[in-house]
Write a protein that holds these residues in place. Structure first.
Motif, PDB file in Angstrom:
ATOM      1  N   CYS A   1       0.822  -1.241   0.026  1.00 11.02           N
ATOM      2  CA  CYS A   1       0.017  -0.099   0.166  1.00 11.02           C
ATOM      3  C   CYS A   1       0.716   1.208  -0.067  1.00 11.02           C
ATOM      4  O   CYS A   1       1.688   1.493   1.023  1.00 11.02           O
ATOM      5  CB  CYS A   1      -0.924  -0.008   1.203  1.00 11.02           C
ATOM      6  SG  CYS A   1      -2.034   1.317   1.226  1.00 11.02           S
ATOM      7  N   PRO A   2       0.652   2.066  -1.125  1.00 10.50           N
ATOM      8  CA  PRO A   2       1.527   3.427  -1.121  1.00 10.50           C
ATOM      9  C   PRO A   2       1.210   4.353   0.018  1.00 10.50           C
ATOM     10  O   PRO A   2       2.108   5.138   0.215  1.00 10.50           O
ATOM     11  CB  PRO A   2       1.225   4.020  -2.493  1.00 10.50           C
ATOM     12  CG  PRO A   2       0.172   3.122  -3.130  1.00 10.50           C
ATOM     13  CD  PRO A   2      -0.312   1.815  -2.162  1.00 10.50           C
ATOM     14  N   ALA A   3       0.101   4.068   0.700  1.00  8.05           N
ATOM     15  CA  ALA A   3      -0.243   5.030   1.638  1.00  8.05           C
ATOM     16  C   ALA A   3       0.707   4.944   2.922  1.00  8.05           C
ATOM     17  O   ALA A   3       0.896   5.986   3.737  1.00  8.05           O
ATOM     18  CB  ALA A   3      -1.633   4.923   2.247  1.00  8.05           C
ATOM     19  N   THR A   4       0.957   3.566   3.146  1.00  5.48           N
ATOM     20  CA  THR A   4       2.059   3.602   4.414  1.00  5.48           C
ATOM     21  C   THR A   4       3.173   4.232   4.504  1.00  5.48           C
ATOM     22  O   THR A   4       3.522   5.027   5.422  1.00  5.48           O
ATOM     23  CB  THR A   4       2.667   1.951   4.120  1.00  5.48           C
ATOM     24  OG1 THR A   4       1.281   1.120   4.256  1.00  5.48           O
ATOM     25  CG2 THR A   4       3.380   1.618   5.342  1.00  5.48           C
TER      26      THR A   4
ATOM     27  N   LEU B   1       5.682   9.663   6.727  1.00  7.76           N
ATOM     28  CA  LEU B   1       5.909  10.928   6.398  1.00  7.76           C
ATOM     29  C   LEU B   1       5.111  12.114   7.160  1.00  7.76           C
ATOM     30  O   LEU B   1       5.573  13.205   7.690  1.00  7.76           O
ATOM     31  CB  LEU B   1       5.971  11.326   4.936  1.00  7.76           C
ATOM     32  CG  LEU B   1       7.081  10.841   4.235  1.00  7.76           C
ATOM     33  CD1 LEU B   1       7.148  11.165   2.575  1.00  7.76           C
ATOM     34  CD2 LEU B   1       8.269  11.444   4.404  1.00  7.76           C
ATOM     35  N   GLN B   2       3.869  11.879   6.933  1.00  6.59           N
ATOM     36  CA  GLN B   2       2.823  12.660   7.633  1.00  6.59           C
ATOM     37  C   GLN B   2       2.977  12.744   8.959  1.00  6.59           C
ATOM     38  O   GLN B   2       3.097  13.885   9.739  1.00  6.59           O
ATOM     39  CB  GLN B   2       1.156  12.445   7.402  1.00  6.59           C
ATOM     40  CG  GLN B   2       0.918  12.776   5.866  1.00  6.59           C
ATOM     41  CD  GLN B   2      -0.243  12.336   5.828  1.00  6.59           C
ATOM     42  OE1 GLN B   2      -1.119  11.445   6.252  1.00  6.59           O
ATOM     43  NE2 GLN B   2      -1.324  12.978   4.790  1.00  6.59           N
ATOM     44  N   ILE B   3       3.359  11.565   9.716  1.00  6.44           N
ATOM     45  CA  ILE B   3       3.459  11.526  11.232  1.00  6.44           C
ATOM     46  C   ILE B   3       4.788  12.308  11.575  1.00  6.44           C
ATOM     47  O   ILE B   3       4.680  13.037  12.526  1.00  6.44           O
ATOM     48  CB  ILE B   3       3.386  10.096  11.760  1.00  6.44           C
ATOM     49  CG1 ILE B   3       2.008   9.261  11.541  1.00  6.44           C
ATOM     50  CG2 ILE B   3       3.914   9.897  13.218  1.00  6.44           C
ATOM     51  CD1 ILE B   3       2.114   7.901  11.697  1.00  6.44           C
TER      52      ILE B   3
ATOM     53  N   LEU C   1       4.569  15.756  13.680  1.00  5.66           N
ATOM     54  CA  LEU C   1       5.062  16.102  15.292  1.00  5.66           C
ATOM     55  C   LEU C   1       6.124  17.076  15.048  1.00  5.66           C
ATOM     56  O   LEU C   1       6.346  17.823  16.151  1.00  5.66           O
ATOM     57  CB  LEU C   1       5.482  14.691  15.606  1.00  5.66           C
ATOM     58  CG  LEU C   1       4.700  13.669  15.976  1.00  5.66           C
ATOM     59  CD1 LEU C   1       5.565  12.158  16.440  1.00  5.66           C
ATOM     60  CD2 LEU C   1       3.667  13.925  16.861  1.00  5.66           C
ATOM     61  N   ARG C   2       6.915  17.012  14.144  1.00  2.00           N
ATOM     62  CA  ARG C   2       7.769  18.287  13.830  1.00  2.00           C
ATOM     63  C   ARG C   2       7.198  19.741  13.830  1.00  2.00           C
ATOM     64  O   ARG C   2       7.841  20.511  14.714  1.00  2.00           O
ATOM     65  CB  ARG C   2       8.576  18.092  12.727  1.00  2.00           C
ATOM     66  CG  ARG C   2       9.648  16.996  12.770  1.00  2.00           C
ATOM     67  CD  ARG C   2      10.425  16.706  11.557  1.00  2.00           C
ATOM     68  NE  ARG C   2      11.198  15.365  11.678  1.00  2.00           N
ATOM     69  CZ  ARG C   2      12.490  15.000  12.410  1.00  2.00           C
ATOM     70  NH1 ARG C   2      12.788  16.145  13.108  1.00  2.00           N
ATOM     71  NH2 ARG C   2      12.872  13.788  12.464  1.00  2.00           N
TER      72      ARG C   2
END
Lengths: 248, 151
Positions: B51-54, B59-61, B65-66
């Motif tokens: 799954c490309p969403a993984t 990256l989004q997480i 957080l940054r």
């Protein structure tokens, strides 16, 4: 090369080469639903290939991408079956079914491997392979027991692919060591279940299994691939060969 | 100092890149959160292996957080135990249905049409627009819809 790395290449290269083959249908399948199903199957297989090649890479000091894109044909360890060309939709789905019927019981057995890394990859992949087998079996039955045209094409597909279907079950020295270490099952022990799955599906599909017991081999040890593998690699590896290390 | 509970709260606002109606915590792919001395480790598990969403989710997480001032972020992937649709939260299931996607059902097919609630439904294809979905159709309102298949 250590045994786990060699084994992970066998698993990963099956998934990579078949995944690439199936992806060749993207945008060309006979119906939209089939196009989507084939693309999703290819995606699952490429994902599985990445997991196996990462495992091999941990032992070889290389990345999954390096293994996929910079090895030559004789370094690949996939079965001859999965490198066979797509030809028509019947051949593609017959190849998928013959492979899935072997792949699922193999992954199920590997879920109990003494290697935790092998077991976790197998457990993850087995869930996806269950869907693959469901679909490829149903398609083989529908097309075999379909129109005279689809029946004839499925019969031809079996004739073409059958001589490549037995290599998966031929054990060699590596298999013997893997069995002793509890890492993987003896491939010949998977044959009975494969035969049951294939026999029952072909009966429903009104197709006869070809009688020949001759099977080509040379893929899973890399000693003699068919000419088709090189053609896959020229396309699949073009970018990393022309622009080594390219990233984006 | 940031706590694990606070981090989870932030993660619950990150949408799945392919099904933005649900968050990454609704999907049950966040397996562990550890916050210690200002650094945060998040362990996620993939849904389908290809799954490309993984990769996008990791990256989004990291970015989320940054953005909140955490400079030491580590997002780890864990395969085992493999993700199952049983880990989708009740809230996630409700969000899926209100978004027109029938939630996974142990019987192997959708319980009802997410649009008109009819139970007369049929399968079009075991595969759908993303690896996690199948295509179904309602025999009453005749609309096609996605079904989040069991894994």
């Amino acid at each position: 090369m250590d045994d786990i790395a060699e084994f992970a290449l066998r698993m990963g290269d099956n998934a990579l080469v078949l995944g690439h083959r199936v992806s060749e249908w993207c945008g060309h399948a006979p119906a939209l639903e089939e196009d989507i199903a084939l693309a999703n199957t290819a995606l699952d297989l490429i994902g599985q290939a990445r997991m196996w090649l990462e495992l091999a890479g941990e032992h070889l000091g290389r990345t999954a991408d390096q293994l996929a894109f910079t090895r030559d044909a004789w370094d690949f360890r996939n079965l001859l079956l999965v490198e066979q060309p797509n030809r028509d939709f019947g051949v593609t789905m017959t190849r998928q079914f013959l492979f899935d019927a072997f792949h699922l019981p193999l992954l199920t057995a590997l879920s109990g491997s003494s290697s935790p890394r092998v077991a976790e990859i197998a457990l993850k992949s087995a869930k996806e392979a269950t869907y693959h087998l469901d679909r490829s079996r149903a398609t083989v039955v529908a097309l075999g027991d379909g129109t005279p045209e689809s029946h004839a094409r499925m019969r031809d597909a079996l004739d073409i692919l059958w001589p490549y279907s037995g290599e998966a079950f031929l054990a060699d020295d590596l298999d013997t060591r893997l069995v002793e270490a509890g890492i993987a099952p003896d491939p010949s022990s998977l044959r009975a279940e494969w035969e049951r799955t294939v026999t029952s599906a072909l009966a429903e599909a009104t197709l006869d299994a070809p009688g020949s017991g001759f099977f080509h081999q040379g893929g899973r040890d890399g000693s003699r691939h068919t000419e088709h593998l090189g053609h896959i690699l020229t396309e699949m590896q073009f970018l990393q060969r022309a622009y080594p290390g390219a990233a984006w | 100092m940031v706590t694990a509970a606070q981090v989870r709260e932030w993660l619950s606002e990150i949408p799945d890149p392919e099904i933005p109606a649900v968050s990454v915590t609704d999907l049950g792919i966040v397996r562990e959160v550890e916050a210690r001395d200002g650094s945060v480790t998040v362990v996620v598990t993939p849904t389908y292996s290809g799954c490309p969403a993984t990769a996008a989710i990791s990256l989004q997480i990291d970015a989320a957080l940054r953005d909140r001032g955490i400079s030491r972020v580590e997002v780890q992937q864990r395969l085992s135990p493999p993700w199952t649709t049983d880990w989708i939260s009740e809230e996630g299931r409700a969000k899926l249905e209100s978004h027109g996607i029938a939630p996974p059902n142990p019987a192997g097919g959708p319980r009802r049409c997410p649009l008109c609630r009819s139970t007369s439904v049929e399968r079009v294809s075991q595969f759908g627009s993303t690896p996690c979905k199948a295509q179904w159709r309602c025999r009453d309102c005749l609309e096609p819809f996605d079904y989040f298949k069991c894994l």
